[in-house]
Design a protein around this motif. Structure first.
Motif, PDB file in Angstrom:
ATOM      1  N   GLU A   1       0.812  -1.218   0.000  1.00 20.62           N
ATOM      2  CA  GLU A   1       0.000   0.000   0.000  1.00 20.62           C
ATOM      3  C   GLU A   1       0.844   1.267   0.000  1.00 20.62           C
TER       4      GLU A   1
ATOM      5  N   LEU B   1      -9.850  -0.636  -4.610  1.00 22.23           N
ATOM      6  CA  LEU B   1     -10.512  -0.865  -3.324  1.00 22.23           C
ATOM      7  C   LEU B   1      -9.916   0.097  -2.303  1.00 22.23           C
ATOM      8  N   GLN B   2     -10.681   0.367  -1.265  1.00 19.91           N
ATOM      9  CA  GLN B   2     -10.128   1.196  -0.191  1.00 19.91           C
ATOM     10  C   GLN B   2      -9.041   0.409   0.538  1.00 19.91           C
ATOM     11  N   PRO B   3      -8.138   1.110   1.230  1.00 21.82           N
ATOM     12  CA  PRO B   3      -7.013   0.418   1.887  1.00 21.82           C
ATOM     13  C   PRO B   3      -7.473  -0.730   2.784  1.00 21.82           C
ATOM     14  N   VAL B   4      -6.589  -1.652   2.965  1.00 19.72           N
ATOM     15  CA  VAL B   4      -6.913  -2.878   3.685  1.00 19.72           C
ATOM     16  C   VAL B   4      -7.293  -2.587   5.152  1.00 19.72           C
ATOM     17  N   ALA B   5      -6.922  -1.416   5.666  1.00 19.62           N
ATOM     18  CA  ALA B   5      -7.323  -1.042   7.034  1.00 19.62           C
ATOM     19  C   ALA B   5      -8.840  -0.946   7.174  1.00 19.62           C
ATOM     20  N   THR B   6      -9.545  -0.832   6.034  1.00 19.77           N
ATOM     21  CA  THR B   6     -11.007  -0.735   6.111  1.00 19.77           C
ATOM     22  C   THR B   6     -11.670  -2.111   5.967  1.00 19.77           C
ATOM     23  N   ALA B   7     -10.852  -3.159   5.845  1.00 20.75           N
ATOM     24  CA  ALA B   7     -11.409  -4.497   5.601  1.00 20.75           C
ATOM     25  C   ALA B   7     -12.035  -5.094   6.859  1.00 20.75           C
ATOM     26  N   THR B   8     -13.056  -5.900   6.629  1.00 20.55           N
ATOM     27  CA  THR B   8     -13.721  -6.644   7.707  1.00 20.55           C
ATOM     28  C   THR B   8     -13.890  -8.071   7.221  1.00 20.55           C
ATOM     29  N   SER B   9     -13.635  -9.049   8.072  1.00 19.00           N
ATOM     30  CA  SER B   9     -13.798 -10.437   7.656  1.00 19.00           C
ATOM     31  C   SER B   9     -14.902 -11.121   8.440  1.00 19.00           C
TER      32      SER B   9
ATOM     33  N   ASP C   1     -11.954  -7.435  12.531  1.00 21.99           N
ATOM     34  CA  ASP C   1     -11.304  -6.341  11.828  1.00 21.99           C
ATOM     35  C   ASP C   1     -10.178  -6.927  10.980  1.00 21.99           C
ATOM     36  N   GLY C   2      -9.983  -6.395   9.796  1.00 21.42           N
ATOM     37  CA  GLY C   2      -8.823  -6.786   8.999  1.00 21.42           C
ATOM     38  C   GLY C   2      -9.155  -7.721   7.864  1.00 21.42           C
ATOM     39  N   PRO C   3      -8.163  -7.936   6.981  1.00 22.54           N
ATOM     40  CA  PRO C   3      -8.384  -8.777   5.809  1.00 22.54           C
ATOM     41  C   PRO C   3      -8.390 -10.258   6.185  1.00 22.54           C
TER      42      PRO C   3
ATOM     43  N   LEU D   1      -4.436  -6.721  -1.716  1.00 23.64           N
ATOM     44  CA  LEU D   1      -5.344  -6.555  -2.852  1.00 23.64           C
ATOM     45  C   LEU D   1      -5.798  -5.099  -2.889  1.00 23.64           C
ATOM     46  N   GLY D   2      -5.490  -4.415  -3.973  1.00 25.64           N
ATOM     47  CA  GLY D   2      -5.776  -2.987  -4.043  1.00 25.64           C
ATOM     48  C   GLY D   2      -6.782  -2.617  -5.111  1.00 25.64           C
TER      49      GLY D   2
END
Lengths: 415, 126, 121
Positions: free
Chosen positions: B11, B45-53, B65-67, B75-76
């Motif tokens: 990133e 995609l928005q940065p991986v800090a915004t990912a939720t699993s 929280d997180g990828p 993955l960007g």
């Protein structure tokens, strides 16, 4: 007169700032930073205007209204870069011109719940939830939170900034969860409250056994939740925290050394907290919809009602652990149950269970499992085994008073 | 045949200026593909800090929280293209600006009938 | 707000369940997409071919390097995706929770960055 008004602003800040913030976040479309900025501007206006004019009859509504107009100004200015902000600003402005609009602070309790559920959203990092809740719901400063968690202010600040950024960019909604999601989401909230309480009650690392401020904050949160959402487990958790807290004065010596439950001077227990806790346990049990927190509170209540360790109803405690393990099959619960069985049936029965648990592997790095094993070996006069287990427990504990306690026990064995 | 091109990149591998240029060049590539009837969709995609699993463990839903997996490159963004074969997909992948800094994974799309709208008719930005 | 749901599946677990279960899961996912479409929440969705067919493309010093294999060597592999258009993350989580592949895997939810000027496919 002027200093009176200033004192009034400070008083209103302490009493109302969290409510004002909770409502402003909703009005700002879930933008925490904007709401915070608007709230501080509103209080700054109060400091300026209240001494010159009359202090408003409803200071909370005044502050929310002032904060709202500050927020509208900021959003209009930022609308150049982000059109959606302009829409929120105009919608807010139109609302305030609508004569049918409800009182601005109506539904304020719902806003506090929205704030709690958002700060404790499962999509936020676990360690960020507690920090964010203490910051936004309880109003603690970053420095206070860092001190309480034995962390550094920049670390805590970064956690909070990241969590707020995720709320904004991943669009975590500012709302009370639906009925269907409530049990799961409330579970996360209660977990955060209990984590804050435990962090204050028995620090996971460091020199002091108790950090009373955090436990007090957790109990305040528990009371707030109970007022807003009196679900059985909310009541059960508050009861559990109160009964544990009642032992604070008895659970360590003046030198800061740990005193085990069985050795505590029970006259030091806070009877008021126990009485309130017992009532709450009964209230939660009556609902028939209780869960793990209520059962743990019921176990704590049995201890609270006993005059001494020997006079404790170990039968009932074992029965409650049997009930608890049906809901939550965690190895720590199995360990506590084994200790209760040892108290009821003698150390050999407990040792058998603990050895089986340790052989299972889940608890092999858990200092309290080895401490419990050491204690039961000591009671069974298996001195060599007790020594080995104390040494293992000492190697695993990160908490200074616990280490001192275990080392003392180890020394006593060598006498 | 449709392919999904998944763009993995550190990133912080690009400066803000490089990122701007990357978006511009990627958008130009999308238009060129669209003119040749090969474009389906693309988006960062928005940065991986915004990912939720979301997972299910022992019958219980677990939200974290997180990828899904912590990887060195994240993955960007993605492209979906409609081309003749895997070689053509790889050729397009190599023209994605981010391929110079990161890695593009080419995956064939399994076409199944009865989806609400055909992929062809769906724009990336509507 | 658009979200991409990346579905990571345990391919071996699905192989063990057999083709019947796989077909049923795909039917379930298709039904889900139709429900989303009725609520105007559907943008697109598709399963991917098994990862054995994956190739990796890099450009270094102006030269194209193509290698075999998926990007990440994990037990669960990217097996499909949805792009949905919903109000907020809670709604995205609710959709992810209904993905049949969740039984043997995980769904990663990523907010899509909307940039202007892209062509319509």
């Amino acid at each position: 007169m002027m200093s009176d008004a200033r004192a009034r602003v400070d008083e209103v800040y302490r009493a109302e700032s969290r409510r004002v913030l909770a409502t402003l976040i909703r009005l700002c479309g879930g933008d925490f930073d904007l709401a915070e900025e608007a709230m501080h501007d509103a209080f700054a206006s109060a400091v300026e205007q209240w001494p010159r004019e009359v202090v408003p009859a409803n200071p909370r509504a005044w502050l929310i209204s002032a904060g709202k107009f500050k927020a509208i100004d900021v959003m209009r200015r930022r609308a150049k870069h982000d059109a959606s902000l302009g829409q929120i600003a105009e919608r807010l402005n139109a609302q305030s011109e609508d004569p049918a609009e409800k009182a601005i602070d109506e539904g304020i309790e719902d806003d506090r719940l929205r704030l709690i559920f958002t700060c404790c959203h499962p999509a936020l990092a676990a360690e960020a939830r507690a920090a964010l809740t203490l910051r936004e719901v309880c109003g603690l400063t970053t420095e206070e939170i860092a001190r309480a968690f034995l962390s550094s202010p920049p670390t805590i600040a970064q956690r909070i900034v990241r969590a707020k950024a995720k709320i904004k960019s991943a669009k975590i909604p500012y709302q009370i969860p639906s009925r269907a999601d409530l049990p799961e989401r409330l579970g996360v909230v209660l977990h955060v409250v209990y984590l804050v309480f435990n962090e204050g009650y028995s620090a996971s690392a460091g020199a002091s056994v108790t950090r009373a401020d955090l436990s007090g904050e957790a109990i305040r949160l528990g009371r707030l939740l109970m007022a807003l959402l009196p679900e059985p487990e909310v009541i059960g958790l508050l009861a559990l925290m109160l009964i544990h807290e009642s032992r604070r004065a008895a659970r360590s010596t003046a030198e800061g050394d740990l005193v085990l439950l069985e050795d505590q001077d029970r006259s030091l227990w806070n009877r008021e907290q126990i009485a309130e806790g017992l009532l709450l346990v009964q209230q939660a049990l009556r609902t028939q919809r209780f869960g793990a927190y209520t059962i743990q509170a019921a176990i704590a209540a049995v201890h609270a009602e006993a005059k001494s360790s020997a006079e404790t109803d170990w039968n009932q405690i074992t029965a409650l652990y049997d009930l608890l393990r049906r809901i939550d099959r965690s190895p720590v619960i199995e360990l506590n149950r084994a200790v209760a069985i040892a108290m009821r049936d003698g150390p050999a029965a407990g040792l058998e269970l603990i050895d089986a648990l340790l052989a299972g592997g889940d608890l092999s790095d858990y200092h309290l499992a080895h401490a419990a094993r050491a204690d039961l070996c000591r009671r069974s006069n298996r001195t060599a085994d007790a020594k080995t287990a104390y040494e293992r427990a000492i190697a695993l504990t990160a908490q200074e008073p616990e280490r001192r306690f275990l080392e003392k026990r180890l020394r006593e064995l060598s006498l | 045949m449709k392919y999904m091109l998944l763009i993995y990149m550190g990133e912080n591998a690009m400066s803000d200026g490089e990122r701007e240029q990357c978006y511009k060049d990627s958008t130009a590539l999308c238009h060129e593909l669209a003119e040749n009837g090969k474009f389906i969709a693309a988006s960062p995609l928005q940065p991986v800090a915004t990912a939720t699993s979301v997972r299910v463990r022992e019958g219980k839903r677990l939200i974290t929280d997180g990828p899904f997996a912590e990887t060195r490159e994240q993955l960007g963004g993605y492209f979906i293209v409609d081309v003749a074969d895997a070689d053509e997909a790889a050729a397009i992948a190599s023209r994605i600006p981010a391929a110079k800094k990161g890695t593009v994974e080419v995956r064939a799309i399994l076409e199944i009938p009865n989806l609400p709208r055909k992929l062809e008719t769906v724009g990336a930005s509507s | 707000m658009k979200y991409m749901l990346l579905c990571y599946d345990d391919e071996r677990a699905w192989e063990r369940e057999g083709p019947g279960a796989q077909r049923a899961a795909i039917d379930e996912a298709v039904t889900l997409t139709h429900e989303l479409a009725e609520k105007d929440q559907y943008v697109m969705a598709s399963p991917l071919h098994p990862q054995a067919s994956a190739q990796l493309v890099q450009v270094r010093d102006g030269k194209r390097i193509v290698t075999d294999g998926p990007f990440a060597e994990t037990r669960e592999v990217l097996g499909g995706f949805y792009v949905i258009d919903v109000d907020d993350l809670d709604q995205a989580i609710a959709v992810a929770s209904r993905h049949p592949g969740l039984r043997h895997g995980a769904v990663e939810i990523r907010p899509v960055m909307e940039i202007p000027g892209l062509p319509n496919g």
